[in-house]
Design a protein around this motif. Structure first.
Motif, PDB file in Angstrom:
ATOM      1  N   LEU A   1       0.807  -1.208   0.000  1.00 17.18           N
ATOM      2  CA  LEU A   1       0.000   0.000   0.000  1.00 17.18           C
ATOM      3  C   LEU A   1       0.845   1.266   0.000  1.00 17.18           C
ATOM      4  O   LEU A   1       0.410   2.302  -0.485  1.00 17.18           O
ATOM      5  CB  LEU A   1      -0.911  -0.002   1.227  1.00 17.18           C
ATOM      6  N   HIS A   2       2.029   1.180   0.568  1.00 16.36           N
ATOM      7  CA  HIS A   2       2.918   2.327   0.753  1.00 16.36           C
ATOM      8  C   HIS A   2       4.317   1.745   0.904  1.00 16.36           C
ATOM      9  O   HIS A   2       4.456   0.580   1.278  1.00 16.36           O
ATOM     10  CB  HIS A   2       2.483   3.072   2.027  1.00 16.36           C
ATOM     11  N   PRO A   3       5.376   2.499   0.637  1.00 14.87           N
ATOM     12  CA  PRO A   3       6.713   1.933   0.821  1.00 14.87           C
ATOM     13  C   PRO A   3       6.969   1.405   2.243  1.00 14.87           C
ATOM     14  O   PRO A   3       7.758   0.483   2.426  1.00 14.87           O
ATOM     15  CB  PRO A   3       7.643   3.101   0.513  1.00 14.87           C
ATOM     16  N   ASP A   4       6.265   1.951   3.236  1.00 17.81           N
ATOM     17  CA  ASP A   4       6.444   1.502   4.617  1.00 17.81           C
ATOM     18  C   ASP A   4       5.359   0.550   5.095  1.00 17.81           C
ATOM     19  O   ASP A   4       5.472  -0.010   6.176  1.00 17.81           O
ATOM     20  CB  ASP A   4       6.473   2.714   5.561  1.00 17.81           C
ATOM     21  N   VAL A   5       4.278   0.386   4.324  1.00 15.30           N
ATOM     22  CA  VAL A   5       3.145  -0.425   4.764  1.00 15.30           C
ATOM     23  C   VAL A   5       2.873  -1.518   3.741  1.00 15.30           C
ATOM     24  O   VAL A   5       2.513  -1.239   2.608  1.00 15.30           O
ATOM     25  CB  VAL A   5       1.880   0.438   4.946  1.00 15.30           C
ATOM     26  N   THR A   6       3.075  -2.764   4.162  1.00 19.12           N
ATOM     27  CA  THR A   6       2.744  -3.923   3.337  1.00 19.12           C
ATOM     28  C   THR A   6       1.876  -4.850   4.157  1.00 19.12           C
ATOM     29  O   THR A   6       2.216  -5.189   5.289  1.00 19.12           O
ATOM     30  CB  THR A   6       4.014  -4.660   2.877  1.00 19.12           C
ATOM     31  N   SER A   7       0.757  -5.253   3.597  1.00 18.19           N
ATOM     32  CA  SER A   7      -0.171  -6.133   4.289  1.00 18.19           C
ATOM     33  C   SER A   7      -0.171  -7.489   3.594  1.00 18.19           C
ATOM     34  O   SER A   7      -0.116  -7.562   2.363  1.00 18.19           O
ATOM     35  CB  SER A   7      -1.570  -5.522   4.261  1.00 18.19           C
ATOM     36  N   THR A   8      -0.217  -8.560   4.373  1.00 23.73           N
ATOM     37  CA  THR A   8      -0.287  -9.904   3.815  1.00 23.73           C
ATOM     38  C   THR A   8      -1.702 -10.433   3.997  1.00 23.73           C
ATOM     39  O   THR A   8      -2.274 -10.328   5.076  1.00 23.73           O
ATOM     40  CB  THR A   8       0.723 -10.841   4.505  1.00 23.73           C
ATOM     41  N   LEU A   9      -2.227 -10.983   2.933  1.00 25.18           N
ATOM     42  CA  LEU A   9      -3.614 -11.427   2.914  1.00 25.18           C
ATOM     43  C   LEU A   9      -3.644 -12.869   2.405  1.00 25.18           C
ATOM     44  O   LEU A   9      -2.964 -13.202   1.444  1.00 25.18           O
ATOM     45  CB  LEU A   9      -4.388 -10.500   1.946  1.00 25.18           C
ATOM     46  N   ASP A  10      -4.403 -13.719   3.070  1.00 19.72           N
ATOM     47  CA  ASP A  10      -4.580 -15.093   2.602  1.00 19.72           C
ATOM     48  C   ASP A  10      -5.850 -15.160   1.758  1.00 19.72           C
ATOM     49  O   ASP A  10      -6.928 -14.769   2.202  1.00 19.72           O
ATOM     50  CB  ASP A  10      -4.696 -16.072   3.776  1.00 19.72           C
ATOM     51  N   ILE A  11      -5.695 -15.652   0.522  1.00 15.66           N
ATOM     52  CA  ILE A  11      -6.866 -15.800  -0.344  1.00 15.66           C
ATOM     53  C   ILE A  11      -7.161 -17.280  -0.528  1.00 15.66           C
ATOM     54  O   ILE A  11      -6.256 -18.108  -0.515  1.00 15.66           O
ATOM     55  CB  ILE A  11      -6.661 -15.109  -1.708  1.00 15.66           C
ATOM     56  N   GLU A  12      -8.406 -17.592  -0.655  1.00 12.74           N
ATOM     57  CA  GLU A  12      -8.862 -18.958  -0.882  1.00 12.74           C
ATOM     58  C   GLU A  12      -9.295 -19.059  -2.343  1.00 12.74           C
ATOM     59  O   GLU A  12     -10.161 -18.329  -2.785  1.00 12.74           O
ATOM     60  CB  GLU A  12     -10.030 -19.286   0.030  1.00 12.74           C
ATOM     61  N   VAL A  13      -8.653 -19.943  -3.098  1.00 11.02           N
ATOM     62  CA  VAL A  13      -8.991 -20.142  -4.503  1.00 11.02           C
ATOM     63  C   VAL A  13      -9.849 -21.393  -4.588  1.00 11.02           C
ATOM     64  O   VAL A  13      -9.460 -22.464  -4.129  1.00 11.02           O
ATOM     65  CB  VAL A  13      -7.726 -20.292  -5.381  1.00 11.02           C
ATOM     66  N   VAL A  14     -11.042 -21.229  -5.186  1.00  9.08           N
ATOM     67  CA  VAL A  14     -11.957 -22.353  -5.362  1.00  9.08           C
ATOM     68  C   VAL A  14     -12.344 -22.444  -6.842  1.00  9.08           C
ATOM     69  O   VAL A  14     -12.353 -21.437  -7.543  1.00  9.08           O
ATOM     70  CB  VAL A  14     -13.242 -22.201  -4.500  1.00  9.08           C
ATOM     71  N   ALA A  15     -12.653 -23.625  -7.297  1.00  6.14           N
ATOM     72  CA  ALA A  15     -13.065 -23.839  -8.681  1.00  6.14           C
ATOM     73  C   ALA A  15     -14.587 -23.726  -8.778  1.00  6.14           C
ATOM     74  O   ALA A  15     -15.318 -24.117  -7.851  1.00  6.14           O
ATOM     75  CB  ALA A  15     -12.622 -25.191  -9.175  1.00  6.14           C
ATOM     76  N   SER A  16     -15.052 -23.181  -9.872  1.00 11.72           N
ATOM     77  CA  SER A  16     -16.501 -23.024 -10.037  1.00 11.72           C
ATOM     78  C   SER A  16     -17.154 -24.280 -10.558  1.00 11.72           C
ATOM     79  O   SER A  16     -16.582 -25.164 -11.070  1.00 11.72           O
ATOM     80  CB  SER A  16     -16.798 -21.868 -10.981  1.00 11.72           C
TER      81      SER A  16
END
Length: 149
Positions: free
Chosen positions: A134-149
């Motif tokens: 988001l910013h040079p000093d702010v990085t967020s880690t997010l877990d995403i769930e990938v599902v098949a349709s």
């Protein structure tokens, strides 16, 4: 080749930085994509204006970046892929645009696809960590769930 960056280029610099790069890299990648301009006397005078605007924006954006990172903290994001084989391998891959759309549909903030950094091509179903710069000093880690349709 001496260039002035007009956009943030990973592993090279931020807007307004004067960098020295190889001729081919500048001619074939940076200049056609308008990520940089050739450093001339007139352009170097504009660097000061770009940096002043960047400093004013950074101070304002740091608090906003932390606020957006807080919104991303507890978000459960599910990306629905088009199809997958029997072994869970996707017929294609998940892109940054897919992740941004999934964040928006999960009730998160609207992000630019360029701030999403995928670790590699996501080609399997399951959980995958994704970094959001988001910013040079702010990085967020997010877990995403990938599902098949």
């Amino acid at each position: 080749m001496k260039l002035i960056l007009t956009a943030d280029v990973p592993n090279l610099g931020a807007p307004g930085d004067i960098v020295e790069v190889k001729d081919g890299y500048g001619r074939n990648l940076l200049l056609p994509r308008k990520l940089a301009v050739v450093a001339t006397r007139g352009a170097e005078k504009q660097v000061a204006a770009i940096r002043r605007a960047q400093k004013a924006r950074e101070i304002r954006d740091l608090g906003h970046a932390k606020e957006v990172a807080g919104q991303l903290e507890g978000l459960a994001v599910t990306v629905t892929a088009k199809a997958a084989g029997d072994s869970g391998r996707l017929f294609g891959s998940v892109t940054a645009a897919d992740v941004v759309a999934a964040i928006r549909s999960a009730g998160g903030p609207t992000l630019d696809r360029r701030v999403v950094e995928l670790p590699a091509q996501i080609k399997t179903v399951g959980k995958h960590p994704v970094a959001v710069r988001l910013h040079p000093d702010v990085t967020s880690t997010l877990d995403i769930e990938v599902v098949a349709s």
